[in-house]
Design a protein around this motif. Structure first.
Motif, PDB file in Angstrom:
ATOM      1  N   ALA A   1      -6.347  -6.479   1.173  1.00 43.75           N
ATOM      2  CA  ALA A   1      -5.491  -5.430   0.627  1.00 43.75           C
ATOM      3  C   ALA A   1      -4.024  -5.841   0.651  1.00 43.75           C
ATOM      4  O   ALA A   1      -3.543  -6.389   1.634  1.00 43.75           O
ATOM      5  CB  ALA A   1      -5.680  -4.160   1.421  1.00 43.75           C
ATOM      6  N   LEU A   2      -3.336  -5.589  -0.437  1.00 47.53           N
ATOM      7  CA  LEU A   2      -1.898  -5.830  -0.478  1.00 47.53           C
ATOM      8  C   LEU A   2      -1.135  -4.714   0.214  1.00 47.53           C
ATOM      9  O   LEU A   2      -0.183  -4.950   0.933  1.00 47.53           O
ATOM     10  CB  LEU A   2      -1.425  -5.929  -1.927  1.00 47.53           C
ATOM     11  CG  LEU A   2      -1.753  -7.198  -2.665  1.00 47.53           C
ATOM     12  CD1 LEU A   2      -1.284  -7.087  -4.111  1.00 47.53           C
ATOM     13  CD2 LEU A   2      -1.092  -8.386  -1.998  1.00 47.53           C
ATOM     14  N   PHE A   3      -1.544  -3.474  -0.038  1.00 52.36           N
ATOM     15  CA  PHE A   3      -0.880  -2.316   0.539  1.00 52.36           C
ATOM     16  C   PHE A   3      -1.910  -1.496   1.286  1.00 52.36           C
ATOM     17  O   PHE A   3      -2.931  -1.134   0.726  1.00 52.36           O
ATOM     18  CB  PHE A   3      -0.244  -1.470  -0.563  1.00 52.36           C
ATOM     19  CG  PHE A   3       0.749  -2.232  -1.386  1.00 52.36           C
ATOM     20  CD1 PHE A   3       2.031  -2.461  -0.900  1.00 52.36           C
ATOM     21  CD2 PHE A   3       0.406  -2.727  -2.620  1.00 52.36           C
ATOM     22  CE1 PHE A   3       2.950  -3.175  -1.642  1.00 52.36           C
ATOM     23  CE2 PHE A   3       1.316  -3.445  -3.374  1.00 52.36           C
ATOM     24  CZ  PHE A   3       2.591  -3.670  -2.886  1.00 52.36           C
TER      25      PHE A   3
ATOM     26  N   ALA B   1      -6.571  -9.602  11.112  1.00 53.43           N
ATOM     27  CA  ALA B   1      -6.519 -11.031  10.837  1.00 53.43           C
ATOM     28  C   ALA B   1      -7.921 -11.645  10.828  1.00 53.43           C
ATOM     29  O   ALA B   1      -8.163 -12.644  10.164  1.00 53.43           O
ATOM     30  CB  ALA B   1      -5.650 -11.734  11.878  1.00 53.43           C
ATOM     31  N   ASN B   2      -8.856 -11.024  11.562  1.00 55.47           N
ATOM     32  CA  ASN B   2     -10.215 -11.554  11.681  1.00 55.47           C
ATOM     33  C   ASN B   2     -11.192 -10.976  10.668  1.00 55.47           C
ATOM     34  O   ASN B   2     -12.262 -11.531  10.463  1.00 55.47           O
ATOM     35  CB  ASN B   2     -10.762 -11.302  13.088  1.00 55.47           C
ATOM     36  CG  ASN B   2      -9.948 -12.006  14.138  1.00 55.47           C
ATOM     37  OD1 ASN B   2      -9.452 -13.096  13.919  1.00 55.47           O
ATOM     38  ND2 ASN B   2      -9.782 -11.370  15.274  1.00 55.47           N
ATOM     39  N   ASN B   3     -10.839  -9.819  10.058  1.00 56.75           N
ATOM     40  CA  ASN B   3     -11.746  -9.156   9.128  1.00 56.75           C
ATOM     41  C   ASN B   3     -10.911  -8.454   8.062  1.00 56.75           C
ATOM     42  O   ASN B   3     -10.338  -7.398   8.330  1.00 56.75           O
ATOM     43  CB  ASN B   3     -12.627  -8.152   9.873  1.00 56.75           C
ATOM     44  CG  ASN B   3     -13.620  -7.459   8.966  1.00 56.75           C
ATOM     45  OD1 ASN B   3     -13.545  -7.538   7.742  1.00 56.75           O
ATOM     46  ND2 ASN B   3     -14.554  -6.753   9.565  1.00 56.75           N
ATOM     47  N   PRO B   4     -10.841  -8.993   6.860  1.00 56.86           N
ATOM     48  CA  PRO B   4      -9.989  -8.409   5.827  1.00 56.86           C
ATOM     49  C   PRO B   4     -10.459  -7.031   5.338  1.00 56.86           C
ATOM     50  O   PRO B   4      -9.764  -6.391   4.570  1.00 56.86           O
ATOM     51  CB  PRO B   4     -10.049  -9.437   4.693  1.00 56.86           C
ATOM     52  CG  PRO B   4     -11.316 -10.176   4.905  1.00 56.86           C
ATOM     53  CD  PRO B   4     -11.539 -10.196   6.390  1.00 56.86           C
ATOM     54  N   ARG B   5     -11.594  -6.566   5.815  1.00 55.66           N
ATOM     55  CA  ARG B   5     -12.097  -5.237   5.440  1.00 55.66           C
ATOM     56  C   ARG B   5     -11.826  -4.196   6.522  1.00 55.66           C
ATOM     57  O   ARG B   5     -12.309  -3.073   6.448  1.00 55.66           O
ATOM     58  CB  ARG B   5     -13.594  -5.321   5.158  1.00 55.66           C
ATOM     59  CG  ARG B   5     -13.904  -6.285   4.011  1.00 55.66           C
ATOM     60  CD  ARG B   5     -15.336  -6.326   3.694  1.00 55.66           C
ATOM     61  NE  ARG B   5     -15.694  -5.049   3.076  1.00 55.66           N
ATOM     62  CZ  ARG B   5     -16.880  -4.769   2.607  1.00 55.66           C
ATOM     63  NH1 ARG B   5     -17.848  -5.659   2.690  1.00 55.66           N
ATOM     64  NH2 ARG B   5     -17.129  -3.607   2.067  1.00 55.66           N
ATOM     65  N   LEU B   6     -11.045  -4.572   7.546  1.00 54.87           N
ATOM     66  CA  LEU B   6     -10.790  -3.697   8.681  1.00 54.87           C
ATOM     67  C   LEU B   6      -9.297  -3.404   8.803  1.00 54.87           C
ATOM     68  O   LEU B   6      -8.486  -4.321   8.814  1.00 54.87           O
ATOM     69  CB  LEU B   6     -11.288  -4.375   9.960  1.00 54.87           C
ATOM     70  CG  LEU B   6     -11.073  -3.643  11.274  1.00 54.87           C
ATOM     71  CD1 LEU B   6     -11.921  -2.376  11.331  1.00 54.87           C
ATOM     72  CD2 LEU B   6     -11.425  -4.564  12.437  1.00 54.87           C
ATOM     73  N   LEU B   7      -8.942  -2.103   8.896  1.00 56.60           N
ATOM     74  CA  LEU B   7      -7.570  -1.694   9.171  1.00 56.60           C
ATOM     75  C   LEU B   7      -7.436  -1.424  10.657  1.00 56.60           C
ATOM     76  O   LEU B   7      -8.340  -0.874  11.279  1.00 56.60           O
ATOM     77  CB  LEU B   7      -7.209  -0.421   8.406  1.00 56.60           C
ATOM     78  CG  LEU B   7      -7.085  -0.534   6.911  1.00 56.60           C
ATOM     79  CD1 LEU B   7      -6.804   0.850   6.313  1.00 56.60           C
ATOM     80  CD2 LEU B   7      -5.976  -1.490   6.525  1.00 56.60           C
ATOM     81  N   GLU B   8      -6.288  -1.784  11.228  1.00 55.47           N
ATOM     82  CA  GLU B   8      -6.032  -1.583  12.647  1.00 55.47           C
ATOM     83  C   GLU B   8      -4.688  -0.894  12.829  1.00 55.47           C
ATOM     84  O   GLU B   8      -3.767  -1.104  12.044  1.00 55.47           O
ATOM     85  CB  GLU B   8      -5.961  -2.918  13.381  1.00 55.47           C
ATOM     86  CG  GLU B   8      -7.193  -3.773  13.270  1.00 55.47           C
ATOM     87  CD  GLU B   8      -7.023  -5.141  13.895  1.00 55.47           C
ATOM     88  OE1 GLU B   8      -7.995  -5.634  14.460  1.00 55.47           O
ATOM     89  OE2 GLU B   8      -5.915  -5.723  13.804  1.00 55.47           O
TER      90      GLU B   8
ATOM     91  N   VAL C   1      -5.729   2.336   0.896  1.00 55.77           N
ATOM     92  CA  VAL C   1      -5.669   0.909   0.579  1.00 55.77           C
ATOM     93  C   VAL C   1      -5.522   0.723  -0.927  1.00 55.77           C
ATOM     94  O   VAL C   1      -6.185   1.399  -1.703  1.00 55.77           O
ATOM     95  CB  VAL C   1      -6.963   0.187   1.052  1.00 55.77           C
ATOM     96  CG1 VAL C   1      -6.982  -1.253   0.578  1.00 55.77           C
ATOM     97  CG2 VAL C   1      -7.108   0.255   2.546  1.00 55.77           C
ATOM     98  N   VAL C   2      -4.645  -0.184  -1.311  1.00 55.47           N
ATOM     99  CA  VAL C   2      -4.562  -0.632  -2.701  1.00 55.47           C
ATOM    100  C   VAL C   2      -4.907  -2.122  -2.681  1.00 55.47           C
ATOM    101  O   VAL C   2      -4.206  -2.923  -2.067  1.00 55.47           O
ATOM    102  CB  VAL C   2      -3.161  -0.417  -3.314  1.00 55.47           C
ATOM    103  CG1 VAL C   2      -3.121  -0.958  -4.730  1.00 55.47           C
ATOM    104  CG2 VAL C   2      -2.789   1.056  -3.294  1.00 55.47           C
TER     105      VAL C   2
END
Length: 67
Positions: free
Chosen positions: A2-4, A26-33, A50-51
């Protein structure tokens, strides 16, 4: 990837309890923290948005309870 992205956590009264800005893991691009203040017992709301690189916008919310 995600960019945003945005993620916040609030208590049942709407007070923000998340710390800092949310980020893509950093370990999973599908996870927000996002960091959290210590949480007392009660109900909390997670709101996320997410955009993606292709311009697709997705958002949602869910509740969780600390006992």
């Amino acid at each position: 990837n995600a960019l945003f992205s945005k993620i916040t956590v609030t208590d049942s009264g709407g007070k923000l309890v998340s710390k800092g800005h949310g980020r893509v893991s950093a370990n999973n691009p599908r996870l927000l923290e996002v960091g959290l203040e210590p949480l007392a017992a009660g109900q909390y709301w997670v709101r996320w948005s997410v955009v993606a690189r292709d311009g697709h916008h997705t958002e949602g919310k869910y509740a969780f309870t600390v006992k």
